[in-house]
Design an enzyme around this catalytic site. Structure first.
Site, short mmCIF file in Angstrom:
data_model
loop_
_atom_site.label_atom_id
_atom_site.label_comp_id
_atom_site.label_asym_id
_atom_site.label_seq_id
_atom_site.Cartn_x
_atom_site.Cartn_y
_atom_site.Cartn_z
N CYS A 1 -11.56 23.60 32.07
CA CYS A 1 -10.58 22.51 32.21
C CYS A 1 -9.27 22.94 32.87
CB CYS A 1 -10.31 21.85 30.87
SG CYS A 1 -9.75 22.94 29.56
N ASP B 1 -7.50 13.48 33.02
CA ASP B 1 -8.25 14.32 32.10
C ASP B 1 -9.50 14.88 32.79
OD1 ASP B 1 -9.52 15.49 29.94
OD2 ASP B 1 -9.40 13.74 28.64
N HIS C 1 -11.91 16.45 31.29
CA HIS C 1 -12.97 16.63 30.29
C HIS C 1 -14.04 15.54 30.35
CE1 HIS C 1 -9.49 18.84 28.62
NE2 HIS C 1 -10.41 19.70 28.24
#
Length: 461
Positions: free
Chosen positions: A111, A347, A349
């Site tokens: 990430c 994000d 993820h």
């Protein structure tokens, strides 16, 4: 036969882990994000207002954004265009195997590399496209009959079922194809065609294959020089140095006009930055390079000090800011804006399928996020890296003056978060040496610094 059986087990395990990570992280993509109608929203230096006659909150989830536009006045649509136009880089699966490992996905560990890629991508967009550019097809993201959220659920379900049944080629949703009607829907002028070429080129530099200049495979190779391996956690400071090396080593002639400077011990040495900007290009011609300045900082001890909130908001209000590599503990986010005391972020993820960016007209949709997310500043991990872009030496000098004033006005302590210092750093000899070293990518001094960043009390995101 035994080896074949082991390979099949590894494939099943890999598919199951991808499904698990999608299940673990995709909930955030399905939750609504609420914006106040009465407070300005800042996105990488641009300010937007969602004012209406009624007070309250505004939901901006990807599924019903179009309905919102009919309900309120203000420039919500402009904000939406701007946000979606930013390049979104997430977990990927089934890409070419990473050298020295069996990994074909970065789910669960990549990430911070992804948020670093997003920051660098924004710097390159400023360089080649300018801050005013927006993707002409940004508002088409949700125009399909199936919402993006439904697409997420279907892909998750298919991936999970494939994990359980060990299906060799699971029937996951096919990658979206480039829309053939684009050319008939509107005529593109020369400038638009040029911008679209650079849009695709920038994304291709971040492709998940070994040849891509800033792809995951290349970044991991540079990370090995600092003791990092594929599958390890990477901190924001280490990623800053990896990005610098990646830009220095990039072979594409288009990238010879850009350099990256990483602050040393929270200090930006102005002469070192200017030397980098005025360095000779590989072609042998003298020229001024644009510079992306990366400043690894810590916004407090174990928790983020809220005294730094106004400074962070001030930084994200600057058009030459390219964002912040940050997040919450063990989850890295790319911070690009704010409203009130909440940060707006993208994000990484979410595990998406590998896209081959080497093919003509590769699909772009998965590289653009349809819906912003917000997080309270108080939840931010203190370890982060701030980025700025300066096209010329004059731009850098102006930025250093502006940020210095901001640092002084926001600092309640004796020492500011970081400083700009005139002159060169202690290791000027290395900074002024050729950018492409023959034997080693990192000097001994850099290796010590990177090792310290990896081992000291920084929470690795």
């Amino acid at each position: 036969m035994e080896a074949t059986g082991t390979d099949e087990v590894e494939k099943i395990k890999s598919k199951f882990m991808s499904a698990w990570h999608n299940m673990k992280y995709s909930w955030v993509l399905k939750t609504k994000t609420y914006f106040s109608r009465n407070s300005p929203v800042f996105l990488l230096g641009k300010c937007y207002h969602f004012k209406t006659e009624e007070s309250g909150e505004l939901s901006t989830d990807g599924a019903n954004f179009d309905k919102i536009n009919t309900e309120i006045s203000g420039n919500v649509e402009e904000f939406r265009k701007d946000f979606i136009s930013r390049i979104w880089l997430t977990y990927r699966e089934e890409f070419p195997q990473i050298k020295g490992s069996a990994l074909t996905t970065d789910c669960g560990w990549g990430c911070t590399l992804r948020t670093g890629q997003m920051l660098l991508a924004q710097g390159l967009m400023l360089h080649f496209l300018g801050r005013a550019w927006v993707w002409p097809e940004a508002l088409d993201m949700d125009s399909d009959s199936e919402s993006w959220t439904s697409h997420t659920v279907r892909k998750l379900t298919a991936s999970f079922e494939a994990s359980l049944t060990a299906e060799r080629d699971p029937k996951i949703l096919p990658q979206p194809q480039a829309r053939p009607q684009r050319g008939t829907r509107r005529s593109w002028d020369v400038n638009e065609r040029r911008n679209e070429t650079y849009h695709r080129k920038i994304i291709s530099w971040f492709g998940d294959s070994p040849p891509a200049a800033f792809g995951l495979h290349q970044l991991i190779e540079y990370g090995k020089k600092s003791g990092k391996m594929a599958g390890d956690w990477y901190g924001p400071a280490v990623v800053a140095h990896i990005l610098r090396k990646a830009v220095e080593e990039a072979k594409d002639p288009e990238l010879q006009g850009v350099t990256v400077y990483v602050a040393q011990d929270c200090t930006v040495y102005s002469s070192d930055v200017i030397d980098r900007q005025c360095s000779f290009m590989d072609s042998g011609k003298a020229g001024t390079k644009a510079v992306i300045i990366l400043v690894p900082v810590r916004l407090g001890g174990e928790r983020t000090n809220t005294d730094y909130l106004e400074f962070v908001k001030g930084i994200l209000s600057l058009e030459y800011c390219v964002g912040i590599i940050g997040g919450r503990p063990k989850q890295s986010y790319y911070f690009a804006g704010f409203q009130d005391d909440s940060l707006i972020y993208m994000d990484p993820h979410y595990c998406q399928s590998f896209v081959d960016v080497s093919i003509k007209d590769f699909p772009l949709e998965s590289f653009h996020c349809p819906s912003p997310k917000k997080m309270s500043f108080k939840k931010m991990d203190p370890s982060c890296t701030i980025g700025f872009y300066c096209r010329t030496v004059q731009d850098f000098e102006k930025a250093s003056e502006e940020i210095t004033k901001m640092l002084k006005s926001s600092s309640k302590e004796k020492y500011p978060l970081f400083t700009f210092v005139k002159g060169h750093s202690k290791d000027y000899d290395f900074a002024s040496s050729p950018l492409h070293e023959e034997n080693d990518l990192f000097s001994e001094d850099e290796k010590k610094r990177l090792k310290r960043f990896s081992t000291e009390e920084f929470v690795l995101l």
